[in-house]
Design a protein around this motif. Sequence first.
Motif, PDB file in Angstrom:
ATOM      1  N   GLY A 163      15.169   5.551 -30.675  1.00 18.17           N
ATOM      2  CA  GLY A 163      15.590   4.390 -31.441  1.00 18.17           C
ATOM      3  C   GLY A 163      14.569   3.953 -32.472  1.00 18.17           C
ATOM      4  N   ALA A 164      13.344   4.428 -32.353  1.00 17.83           N
ATOM      5  CA  ALA A 164      12.287   4.065 -33.298  1.00 17.83           C
ATOM      6  C   ALA A 164      12.153   5.069 -34.437  1.00 17.83           C
ATOM      7  CB  ALA A 164      10.955   3.920 -32.564  1.00 17.83           C
ATOM      8  N   GLY A 165      12.967   6.127 -34.449  1.00 18.01           N
ATOM      9  CA  GLY A 165      12.958   7.060 -35.558  1.00 18.01           C
ATOM     10  C   GLY A 165      12.273   8.376 -35.274  1.00 18.01           C
ATOM     11  N   ALA A 166      12.419   9.294 -36.236  1.00 19.62           N
ATOM     12  CA  ALA A 166      11.953  10.666 -36.057  1.00 19.62           C
ATOM     13  C   ALA A 166      10.441  10.751 -35.874  1.00 19.62           C
ATOM     14  CB  ALA A 166      12.386  11.517 -37.260  1.00 19.62           C
ATOM     15  N   GLN A 167       9.685   9.957 -36.628  1.00 20.88           N
ATOM     16  CA  GLN A 167       8.228  10.009 -36.505  1.00 20.88           C
ATOM     17  C   GLN A 167       7.774   9.532 -35.128  1.00 20.88           C
ATOM     18  OE1 GLN A 167       6.334   7.977 -39.762  1.00 20.88           O
ATOM     19  NE2 GLN A 167       7.266   9.292 -41.312  1.00 20.88           N
ATOM     20  N   ALA A 168       8.445   8.512 -34.597  1.00 19.42           N
ATOM     21  CA  ALA A 168       8.100   8.016 -33.267  1.00 19.42           C
ATOM     22  C   ALA A 168       8.425   9.056 -32.197  1.00 19.42           C
ATOM     23  CB  ALA A 168       8.829   6.709 -32.985  1.00 19.42           C
ATOM     24  N   ILE A 169       9.509   9.789 -32.381  1.00 20.35           N
ATOM     25  CA  ILE A 169       9.862  10.853 -31.429  1.00 20.35           C
ATOM     26  C   ILE A 169       8.738  11.880 -31.362  1.00 20.35           C
ATOM     27  CG2 ILE A 169      11.438  12.771 -30.992  1.00 20.35           C
ATOM     28  CD1 ILE A 169      13.662  11.077 -32.279  1.00 20.35           C
ATOM     29  N   GLU A 170       8.281  12.329 -32.530  1.00 23.78           N
ATOM     30  CA  GLU A 170       7.217  13.335 -32.559  1.00 23.78           C
ATOM     31  C   GLU A 170       5.920  12.786 -31.998  1.00 23.78           C
ATOM     32  OE1 GLU A 170       7.827  16.503 -33.146  1.00 23.78           O
ATOM     33  OE2 GLU A 170       9.891  15.793 -33.309  1.00 23.78           O
ATOM     34  N   ALA A 171       5.623  11.519 -32.280  1.00 22.16           N
ATOM     35  CA  ALA A 171       4.404  10.905 -31.744  1.00 22.16           C
ATOM     36  C   ALA A 171       4.465  10.827 -30.223  1.00 22.16           C
ATOM     37  CB  ALA A 171       4.216   9.512 -32.345  1.00 22.16           C
ATOM     38  N   PHE A 172       5.641  10.508 -29.678  1.00 24.77           N
ATOM     39  CA  PHE A 172       5.793  10.418 -28.230  1.00 24.77           C
ATOM     40  C   PHE A 172       5.661  11.791 -27.579  1.00 24.77           C
ATOM     41  CE2 PHE A 172       8.858  10.714 -24.637  1.00 24.77           C
ATOM     42  CZ  PHE A 172       8.102  10.004 -23.718  1.00 24.77           C
ATOM     43  N   LYS A 173       6.244  12.813 -28.190  1.00 25.79           N
ATOM     44  CA  LYS A 173       6.128  14.168 -27.637  1.00 25.79           C
ATOM     45  C   LYS A 173       4.661  14.593 -27.566  1.00 25.79           C
ATOM     46  CE  LYS A 173      10.626  16.003 -29.135  1.00 25.79           C
ATOM     47  NZ  LYS A 173      11.297  16.971 -30.048  1.00 25.79           N
ATOM     48  N   GLN A 174       3.922  14.359 -28.651  1.00 22.80           N
ATOM     49  CA  GLN A 174       2.512  14.748 -28.663  1.00 22.80           C
ATOM     50  C   GLN A 174       1.708  13.918 -27.673  1.00 22.80           C
ATOM     51  OE1 GLN A 174       0.991  17.390 -30.311  1.00 22.80           O
ATOM     52  NE2 GLN A 174      -0.627  16.782 -28.870  1.00 22.80           N
ATOM     53  N   GLN A 175       2.015  12.620 -27.615  1.00 29.54           N
ATOM     54  CA  GLN A 175       1.296  11.749 -26.681  1.00 29.54           C
ATOM     55  C   GLN A 175       1.530  12.186 -25.239  1.00 29.54           C
ATOM     56  OE1 GLN A 175       2.323   7.432 -25.606  1.00 29.54           O
ATOM     57  NE2 GLN A 175       0.803   7.171 -27.243  1.00 29.54           N
ATOM     58  N   SER A 176       2.745  12.589 -24.924  1.00 29.65           N
ATOM     59  CA  SER A 176       3.058  13.045 -23.570  1.00 29.65           C
ATOM     60  C   SER A 176       2.264  14.295 -23.221  1.00 29.65           C
ATOM     61  CB  SER A 176       4.562  13.316 -23.439  1.00 29.65           C
ATOM     62  OG  SER A 176       5.305  12.136 -23.651  1.00 29.65           O
ATOM     63  N   LEU A 177       2.130  15.217 -24.193  1.00 30.95           N
ATOM     64  CA  LEU A 177       1.324  16.413 -23.972  1.00 30.95           C
ATOM     65  C   LEU A 177      -0.145  16.050 -23.757  1.00 30.95           C
ATOM     66  CD1 LEU A 177       2.843  18.838 -26.656  1.00 30.95           C
ATOM     67  CD2 LEU A 177       3.087  18.997 -24.173  1.00 30.95           C
ATOM     68  N   ASP A 178      -0.634  15.107 -24.563  1.00 36.39           N
ATOM     69  CA  ASP A 178      -2.030  14.677 -24.431  1.00 36.39           C
ATOM     70  C   ASP A 178      -2.305  14.150 -23.028  1.00 36.39           C
ATOM     71  OD1 ASP A 178      -2.352  15.276 -27.118  1.00 36.39           O
ATOM     72  OD2 ASP A 178      -2.092  13.196 -27.777  1.00 36.39           O
ATOM     73  N   VAL A 179      -1.445  13.264 -22.570  1.00 35.07           N
ATOM     74  CA  VAL A 179      -1.648  12.629 -21.275  1.00 35.07           C
ATOM     75  C   VAL A 179      -1.535  13.655 -20.150  1.00 35.07           C
ATOM     76  CG1 VAL A 179      -0.711  10.918 -19.669  1.00 35.07           C
ATOM     77  CG2 VAL A 179      -0.930  10.354 -22.093  1.00 35.07           C
ATOM     78  N   ALA A 180      -0.582  14.583 -20.289  1.00 33.11           N
ATOM     79  CA  ALA A 180      -0.413  15.612 -19.257  1.00 33.11           C
ATOM     80  C   ALA A 180      -1.648  16.496 -19.144  1.00 33.11           C
ATOM     81  CB  ALA A 180       0.818  16.457 -19.560  1.00 33.11           C
ATOM     82  N   LYS A 181      -2.357  16.675 -20.266  1.00 31.09           N
ATOM     83  CA  LYS A 181      -3.561  17.503 -20.267  1.00 31.09           C
ATOM     84  C   LYS A 181      -4.823  16.704 -19.955  1.00 31.09           C
ATOM     85  CE  LYS A 181      -2.704  19.179 -24.392  1.00 31.09           C
ATOM     86  NZ  LYS A 181      -2.822  19.981 -25.642  1.00 31.09           N
ATOM     87  N   GLY A 182      -4.647  15.408 -19.683  1.00 33.42           N
ATOM     88  CA  GLY A 182      -5.795  14.572 -19.368  1.00 33.42           C
ATOM     89  C   GLY A 182      -6.614  14.180 -20.576  1.00 33.42           C
ATOM     90  N   GLU A 183      -6.010  14.297 -21.765  1.00 28.01           N
ATOM     91  CA  GLU A 183      -6.706  13.934 -22.997  1.00 28.01           C
ATOM     92  C   GLU A 183      -6.350  12.519 -23.422  1.00 28.01           C
ATOM     93  OE1 GLU A 183      -5.565  16.898 -25.808  1.00 28.01           O
ATOM     94  OE2 GLU A 183      -6.540  18.542 -24.728  1.00 28.01           O
ATOM     95  N   ALA A 184      -7.141  11.973 -24.331  1.00 30.10           N
ATOM     96  CA  ALA A 184      -6.855  10.639 -24.858  1.00 30.10           C
ATOM     97  C   ALA A 184      -5.521  10.664 -25.587  1.00 30.10           C
ATOM     98  CB  ALA A 184      -7.959  10.200 -25.805  1.00 30.10           C
ATOM     99  N   PRO A 185      -4.670   9.683 -25.346  1.00 28.81           N
ATOM    100  CA  PRO A 185      -3.342   9.712 -25.964  1.00 28.81           C
ATOM    101  C   PRO A 185      -3.399   9.458 -27.468  1.00 28.81           C
ATOM    102  CG  PRO A 185      -3.671   7.656 -24.781  1.00 28.81           C
ATOM    103  CD  PRO A 185      -4.848   8.524 -24.453  1.00 28.81           C
TER     104      PRO A 185
END
Length: 337
Positions: A163-185
């Motif tokens: 609902g926040a748009g295409a850029q937010a979708i991509e930011a969330f996908k990358q943030q999820s990967l960061d957190v899963a790898k134990g990196e800073a979001p």
Amino acid sequence: MSKSYRVAVVGVTGAVGELILRVLEERQFPVRELVPVASARSAGKTLTFQGATHTVKALAPEVFDGVDLAFFAAGGSISREYAPIAAEKGALVIDNSSAFRLDPDCPLCVPEVNLEAARNPKKGIIANPNCSTTQMVVALKPIYELGGGIKRVVVSTYQAISGAGAQAIEAFKQQSLDVAKGEAPSGTEKLKGQLAQNLLMHWTPDEASGYQEEELKMVHETKKIFGDDSIRVTPNAVRVPVLSGHSEFLAVETNQPLDPAAVREALASMEGVVVMDAFANGVYPKPLDVVGRDEVFVGRIREDVGNPGGITLWVVADNLRKGAATNAVQIAQGLLL
């Protein structure tokens, strides 16, 4: 010969704009000519619609010359400037932003609920409601009729990041990967915090009331769609770590007491609603069930244990489709076909 239309889509390269094209194709809307429109940055890009290649045009007043129908999906500031221009040039405008939703001369339409209110709009502009409002009022329509009107709705929303748009979708996908790898979001600025493995309430706050603007939209839009200022809406909106599909819990009090079985039957016969209500067997709507679907899914229909005679229910829909693109195309279908 059946009529066909010259159709402009403003914001055609965004998440909702792209989906409007897809829904037009799926529903075989009679598009004689497509005018794909976006910012100067996107002008010159190509896209495929109905098997043909089209070149995106830069937004300017002249792109609306000869346009019969214009969908706007590019944000409020663009709509406020260009939607009146398109309407003045003769186009029927269907706007996905919040710019005209509360304008008394612009209908706010969900076709299953109030299509007739959208006929012959004074300014030539029809507003598409907020995504969370849209799915809620579809579910509320038969309840409103059964209960002789609605006194109050308490609604809690669990809203996907799409609902926040295409850029937010991509930011969330990358943030999820960061957190899963134990990196800073990453993406905390775009998402206004860490959404991965978390919940946020990150819409613009209304300091005077203590509510978020997203919540107040549901209050005012619900009253306008039903044409009933007496409806009281108590909203709370939460962003959840889900890509697509908004979920809502509703507690509804009507003027007359309701029976859950009657509500279930009325919802099952409602156009655009799918009832998934066998909770004891683990059957209820979930975001993954609704992605790519145009209907509003309803489950957990039961009497309100804290308010006998009231009803509670669980409502889920694809926020980019029924909450935006599909609803816009359905308005056009209902008025023009």
